[in-house]
Design a protein around this motif. Structure first.
Motif, PDB file in Angstrom:
ATOM      1  N   TRP A  92      -1.299   0.103  12.875  1.00  0.00           N
ATOM      2  CA  TRP A  92      -1.361  -0.406  11.516  1.00  0.00           C
ATOM      3  C   TRP A  92      -1.425   0.744  10.529  1.00  0.00           C
ATOM      4  CZ3 TRP A  92      -0.229  -5.165  10.211  1.00  0.00           C
ATOM      5  CH2 TRP A  92      -0.370  -6.173  11.152  1.00  0.00           C
ATOM      6  N   THR A  93      -0.653   0.638   9.452  1.00  0.00           N
ATOM      7  CA  THR A  93      -0.629   1.646   8.398  1.00  0.00           C
ATOM      8  C   THR A  93      -0.389   0.942   7.058  1.00  0.00           C
ATOM      9  OG1 THR A  93       0.406   3.722   7.699  1.00  0.00           O
ATOM     10  CG2 THR A  93       1.854   2.108   8.702  1.00  0.00           C
ATOM     11  N   VAL A  94      -0.756   1.602   5.989  1.00  0.00           N
ATOM     12  CA  VAL A  94      -0.526   1.035   4.659  1.00  0.00           C
ATOM     13  C   VAL A  94       0.983   0.934   4.431  1.00  0.00           C
ATOM     14  CG1 VAL A  94      -0.835   1.405   2.175  1.00  0.00           C
ATOM     15  CG2 VAL A  94      -2.694   1.937   3.753  1.00  0.00           C
ATOM     16  N   HIS A  95       1.416  -0.216   3.925  1.00  0.00           N
ATOM     17  CA  HIS A  95       2.832  -0.435   3.634  1.00  0.00           C
ATOM     18  C   HIS A  95       3.327   0.673   2.712  1.00  0.00           C
ATOM     19  CE1 HIS A  95       6.445  -2.274   1.989  1.00  0.00           C
ATOM     20  NE2 HIS A  95       6.425  -3.105   3.029  1.00  0.00           N
ATOM     21  N   ALA A  96       4.521   1.176   2.963  1.00  0.00           N
ATOM     22  CA  ALA A  96       5.064   2.319   2.227  1.00  0.00           C
ATOM     23  C   ALA A  96       5.091   2.089   0.714  1.00  0.00           C
ATOM     24  CB  ALA A  96       6.474   2.639   2.734  1.00  0.00           C
ATOM     25  N   ASP A  97       5.310   0.866   0.266  1.00  0.00           N
ATOM     26  CA  ASP A  97       5.352   0.577  -1.172  1.00  0.00           C
ATOM     27  C   ASP A  97       3.998   0.768  -1.847  1.00  0.00           C
ATOM     28  OD1 ASP A  97       8.012  -0.074  -0.883  1.00  0.00           O
ATOM     29  OD2 ASP A  97       7.672  -2.251  -0.902  1.00  0.00           O
ATOM     30  N   TYR A  98       2.928   0.798  -1.059  1.00  0.00           N
ATOM     31  CA  TYR A  98       1.573   0.886  -1.611  1.00  0.00           C
ATOM     32  C   TYR A  98       0.843   2.166  -1.209  1.00  0.00           C
ATOM     33  CZ  TYR A  98       2.414  -3.983  -2.627  1.00  0.00           C
ATOM     34  OH  TYR A  98       2.954  -5.147  -3.109  1.00  0.00           O
ATOM     35  N   ALA A  99       1.482   3.006  -0.429  1.00  0.00           N
ATOM     36  CA  ALA A  99       0.830   4.198   0.116  1.00  0.00           C
ATOM     37  C   ALA A  99       0.366   5.173  -0.966  1.00  0.00           C
ATOM     38  CB  ALA A  99       1.756   4.908   1.103  1.00  0.00           C
ATOM     39  N   ASP A 100       1.069   5.221  -2.104  1.00  0.00           N
ATOM     40  CA  ASP A 100       0.710   6.157  -3.173  1.00  0.00           C
ATOM     41  C   ASP A 100      -0.313   5.600  -4.156  1.00  0.00           C
ATOM     42  OD1 ASP A 100       2.376   8.110  -2.139  1.00  0.00           O
ATOM     43  OD2 ASP A 100       4.097   7.481  -3.361  1.00  0.00           O
ATOM     44  N   ILE A 101      -0.722   4.349  -3.977  1.00  0.00           N
ATOM     45  CA  ILE A 101      -1.714   3.737  -4.859  1.00  0.00           C
ATOM     46  C   ILE A 101      -3.098   3.956  -4.253  1.00  0.00           C
ATOM     47  CG2 ILE A 101      -2.528   1.605  -5.929  1.00  0.00           C
ATOM     48  CD1 ILE A 101       0.344   0.521  -5.632  1.00  0.00           C
ATOM     49  N   PRO A 102      -3.986   4.633  -4.953  1.00  0.00           N
ATOM     50  CA  PRO A 102      -5.334   4.847  -4.405  1.00  0.00           C
ATOM     51  C   PRO A 102      -6.008   3.502  -4.094  1.00  0.00           C
ATOM     52  CG  PRO A 102      -4.998   6.199  -6.358  1.00  0.00           C
ATOM     53  CD  PRO A 102      -3.825   5.257  -6.274  1.00  0.00           C
ATOM     54  N   PRO A 103      -6.693   3.401  -2.947  1.00  0.00           N
ATOM     55  CA  PRO A 103      -7.308   2.133  -2.564  1.00  0.00           C
ATOM     56  C   PRO A 103      -8.278   1.581  -3.611  1.00  0.00           C
ATOM     57  CG  PRO A 103      -7.691   3.813  -0.875  1.00  0.00           C
ATOM     58  CD  PRO A 103      -6.922   4.449  -1.976  1.00  0.00           C
ATOM     59  N   ALA A 104      -9.075   2.437  -4.237  1.00  0.00           N
ATOM     60  CA  ALA A 104     -10.031   1.966  -5.237  1.00  0.00           C
ATOM     61  C   ALA A 104      -9.303   1.428  -6.469  1.00  0.00           C
ATOM     62  CB  ALA A 104     -10.999   3.078  -5.634  1.00  0.00           C
ATOM     63  N   TYR A 105      -8.217   2.087  -6.863  1.00  0.00           N
ATOM     64  CA  TYR A 105      -7.444   1.596  -8.007  1.00  0.00           C
ATOM     65  C   TYR A 105      -6.810   0.245  -7.693  1.00  0.00           C
ATOM     66  CZ  TYR A 105      -4.025   0.973 -11.623  1.00  0.00           C
ATOM     67  OH  TYR A 105      -3.299   0.430 -12.641  1.00  0.00           O
ATOM     68  N   PHE A 106      -6.251   0.104  -6.493  1.00  0.00           N
ATOM     69  CA  PHE A 106      -5.643  -1.162  -6.088  1.00  0.00           C
ATOM     70  C   PHE A 106      -6.687  -2.272  -6.126  1.00  0.00           C
ATOM     71  CE2 PHE A 106      -4.122  -4.270  -2.962  1.00  0.00           C
ATOM     72  CZ  PHE A 106      -2.823  -4.466  -3.407  1.00  0.00           C
ATOM     73  N   ALA A 107      -7.853  -2.007  -5.554  1.00  0.00           N
ATOM     74  CA  ALA A 107      -8.932  -3.004  -5.525  1.00  0.00           C
ATOM     75  C   ALA A 107      -9.376  -3.366  -6.933  1.00  0.00           C
ATOM     76  CB  ALA A 107     -10.114  -2.474  -4.717  1.00  0.00           C
TER      77      ALA A 107
END
Length: 165
Positions: A92-107
């Motif tokens: 499992w890995t972060v989808h490539a379309d979302y890999a550059d978005i910091p997890p805290a910012y996404f949340a």
């Protein structure tokens, strides 16, 4: 909307306070939970789902009703995690379309978006939210990136709600 950031760790809270300095409608409070009433609490699914229901979501935040009478606010905002996919080796890995978005910012951005959508559809408005750093797994005194990501998302949320002339 007012954001109340809470932590029991003085050094973590000091870091968040520095990052949020000068940010209108955001305050930091030391303690297990907010000492002032809030309408909702941000809580990672790890802590929220077993207690309040719902299930993990990879695109939108959930807003769950707290019917437990446990002293936490009546609404619980559960941020999503970034979408995951299996790589060629089956990991499992972060989808490539979302890999550059910091997890805290996404949340944060998805959580604030869910609050705006809730407020557009419900009579009971969310006008104050507690960001409980312990319940978000963000109670790390050496982490500036999560605080910066939350501030950016909070300011973007407030800018979208403020009419520009």
């Amino acid at each position: 909307m007012r954001l109340v950031i809470t932590s029991q760790k003085a050094d973590t809270l000091a870091r968040w306070q520095r990052v949020f300095e000068g940010c209108a409608d955001a305050v930091c409070r030391r303690g297990l939970r907010s000492d002032t009433p809030v309408d909702a609490v941000l809580m990672a699914g790890l802590f929220a789902h077993g207690r309040y229901g719902g299930r993990p979501n990879f695109s939108t935040a959930e807003i769950l009703e707290n019917r437990r009478g446990d002293g936490w606010p009546g609404l619980v905002v559960v941020p999503p995690t970034r979408p995951m996919t299996k790589d060629s080796e089956g990991n499992w890995t972060v989808h490539a379309d979302y890999a550059d978005i910091p997890p805290a910012y996404f949340a944060a951005s998805r959580s604030f978006q869910a609050v705006a959508e809730w407020n557009s559809r419900h009579e009971t408005q969310i006008s104050s939210v507690e960001l409980n750093l312990g319940l978000m797994n963000m109670d790390n005194p050496a982490d500036d990136s999560s605080a910066s990501a939350f501030r950016r998302a909070f300011e973007e949320y407030r800018d979208r709600l403020t009419p520009h002339t």
